[in-house]
Design an enzyme around this catalytic site. Structure first.
Site, PDB file in Angstrom:
ATOM      1  N   ASP A  67       0.842  -1.194   0.000  1.00 38.16           N
ATOM      2  CA  ASP A  67       0.000   0.000   0.000  1.00 38.16           C
ATOM      3  C   ASP A  67       0.879   1.246   0.000  1.00 38.16           C
ATOM      4  O   ASP A  67       2.102   1.151   0.135  1.00 38.16           O
ATOM      5  CB  ASP A  67      -0.965   0.001   1.208  1.00 38.16           C
ATOM      6  CG  ASP A  67      -0.283  -0.373   2.530  1.00 38.16           C
ATOM      7  OD1 ASP A  67       0.956  -0.339   2.597  1.00 38.16           O
ATOM      8  OD2 ASP A  67      -0.997  -0.701   3.487  1.00 38.16           O
ATOM      9  N   ASN A 135      -7.290  -2.634  14.520  1.00 39.44           N
ATOM     10  CA  ASN A 135      -8.700  -2.938  14.227  1.00 39.44           C
ATOM     11  C   ASN A 135      -8.838  -4.157  13.308  1.00 39.44           C
ATOM     12  O   ASN A 135      -9.895  -4.390  12.732  1.00 39.44           O
ATOM     13  CB  ASN A 135      -9.383  -1.717  13.603  1.00 39.44           C
ATOM     14  CG  ASN A 135      -8.747  -1.297  12.281  1.00 39.44           C
ATOM     15  OD1 ASN A 135      -7.790  -1.919  11.831  1.00 39.44           O
ATOM     16  ND2 ASN A 135      -9.284  -0.262  11.673  1.00 39.44           N
ATOM     17  N   HIS A 137      -7.171  -4.693  10.494  1.00 38.79           N
ATOM     18  CA  HIS A 137      -6.974  -4.454   9.053  1.00 38.79           C
ATOM     19  C   HIS A 137      -5.706  -5.143   8.541  1.00 38.79           C
ATOM     20  O   HIS A 137      -4.787  -5.433   9.313  1.00 38.79           O
ATOM     21  CB  HIS A 137      -7.000  -2.964   8.706  1.00 38.79           C
ATOM     22  CG  HIS A 137      -5.798  -2.165   9.048  1.00 38.79           C
ATOM     23  ND1 HIS A 137      -5.868  -0.881   9.525  1.00 38.79           N
ATOM     24  CD2 HIS A 137      -4.465  -2.424   8.971  1.00 38.79           C
ATOM     25  CE1 HIS A 137      -4.662  -0.399   9.703  1.00 38.79           C
ATOM     26  NE2 HIS A 137      -3.778  -1.324   9.391  1.00 38.79           N
ATOM     27  N   GLU A 142      -9.757  -1.710   5.652  1.00 40.16           N
ATOM     28  CA  GLU A 142     -10.374  -1.492   6.952  1.00 40.16           C
ATOM     29  C   GLU A 142     -11.569  -2.429   7.142  1.00 40.16           C
ATOM     30  O   GLU A 142     -12.072  -3.013   6.172  1.00 40.16           O
ATOM     31  CB  GLU A 142     -10.824  -0.026   7.056  1.00 40.16           C
ATOM     32  CG  GLU A 142      -9.700   0.995   6.871  1.00 40.16           C
ATOM     33  CD  GLU A 142      -8.794   1.137   8.104  1.00 40.16           C
ATOM     34  OE1 GLU A 142      -8.709   0.191   8.910  1.00 40.16           O
ATOM     35  OE2 GLU A 142      -8.171   2.208   8.249  1.00 40.16           O
TER      36      GLU A 142
HETATM   37  C1  GLP Z   1      -0.329   0.126   8.618  1.00 42.30           C
HETATM   38  C2  GLP Z   1      -0.038  -0.646   7.337  1.00 42.30           C
HETATM   39  C3  GLP Z   1      -0.240  -2.111   7.510  1.00 42.30           C
HETATM   40  C4  GLP Z   1       0.415  -2.579   8.797  1.00 42.30           C
HETATM   41  C5  GLP Z   1      -0.226  -1.927   9.970  1.00 42.30           C
HETATM   42  C6  GLP Z   1       0.361  -2.360  11.298  1.00 42.30           C
HETATM   43  O1  GLP Z   1      -1.603   0.604   8.716  1.00 42.30           O
HETATM   44  N1  GLP Z   1      -0.787  -0.195   6.212  1.00 42.30           N
HETATM   45  O2  GLP Z   1       0.286  -2.806   6.402  1.00 42.30           O
HETATM   46  O3  GLP Z   1       0.280  -3.964   8.901  1.00 42.30           O
HETATM   47  O4  GLP Z   1      -0.065  -0.531   9.837  1.00 42.30           O
HETATM   48  O5  GLP Z   1       1.478  -1.568  11.588  1.00 42.30           O
HETATM   49  P1  GLP Z   1       2.492  -1.804  12.786  1.00 42.30           P
HETATM   50  O6  GLP Z   1       3.351  -2.944  12.365  1.00 42.30           O
HETATM   51  O7  GLP Z   1       3.246  -0.513  12.873  1.00 42.30           O
HETATM   52  O8  GLP Z   1       1.689  -2.101  13.988  1.00 42.30           O
END
Ligand code: GLP
Length: 247
Positions: A67, A135, A137, A142
């Protein structure tokens, strides 16, 4: 699905790196789907260490981002393309032209999402790394997102913006939109590797792995895929029944 529960974040990062290394070694032209976020930092560091020690090469590997934020300047350090360069691509022997991602500054975002969908589909990702949002995702899909969805322009939830505000000067600087691979896109990968670390991931991990397979928990979609590895540290696993009965 194989679930590995490591004692701590460092052990989890090494285990996840083992799984990625195995794919890089076994495919002639490996194609890695890469996630950003704090969870992946240790995984990439472990891969960088292996490469710099001379035992692992990414010379034939291509990487594809999950993304990208919409609207960040192309030099912004939090643009995911720059994050993946800083944490992985620039530190290993990946070719300079082997890093792919959606362009969040495209004047036609919908067309850009479609272009990226086609690129990822044609690439055939060998292994897709995933983190999980608080959440539930995956990528920026989402809760409520269709499991069949393809790459698209999405609006980030306030919770996700708050979670990611730590990477920016203030929450007002966190983009409101992103281009993300869809859940349908992610499920096309040959294998999936989900990594989660920390107590704040215990609830979404529980929902994803043993709750209903439901669009309310996007990460539960991985249970529809035939080749999934999940790597957790003890804190992220702490609400799973097996982990609870062992402690
Ligand atoms: C972001 C990314 C996700 C990632 C998530 C968790 O929103 N788009 O791909 O998995 O955060 O991030 P973290 O590893 O910092 O908890």
């Amino acid at each position: 699905m194989q679930v590995f529960i490591a004692a701590d974040a460092a052990e989890a990062a090494d285990k996840a790196a083992d799984i990625v290394e195995n794919v890089v070694r076994s495919r002639p032209r490996p194609r890695l789907g890469v996630a950003t976020g704090s969870t992946m930092v240790g995984v990439y560091q472990s891969l960088v260490d292996r490469c710099q020690a001379g035992g692992l090469s990414f010379a034939e590997t291509s990487i594809y981002l999950l993304d990208e934020y919409v609207g960040l300047d192309s030099n912004h350090p939090q643009a995911f393309r720059n994050v993946i360069r800083a944490d992985l691509a620039d530190l290993v022997d990946l070719r300079d032209d082997a890093v792919f991602g959606p362009d969040g500054s495209s004047p036609d975002l919908e067309a850009e999402a479609q272009r990226y969908e086609q690129l990822v589909t044609e690439a055939c990702i060998d292994i897709q790394l995933l983190g999980i949002g608080s959440n539930g995702h995956i990528a920026f899909n989402e809760p409520g997102t269709s499991f069949e969805g393809l790459s698209s322009v999405v609006t980030l939830s306030e919770r996700t913006r708050r979670d990611n505000a730590r990477f920016f000067a203030s929450i007002d600087d966190v983009p409101r939109q992103a281009i993300t691979q869809g859940i349908g896109t992610i499920l096309q990968a040959r294998a999936i590797l989900l990594v989660a670390l920390g107590a704040h991931k215990a609830r979404p991990i529980c929902d994803a792995l043993i709750g209903p397979v439901s669009i309310e928990t996007p990460a539960s979609a991985i249970r529809l895929h035939p080749d999934v590895s999940v790597v957790l540290d003890a804190e992220a696993a702490s609400q799973l029944p097996a982990a609870r009965s062992e402690s």
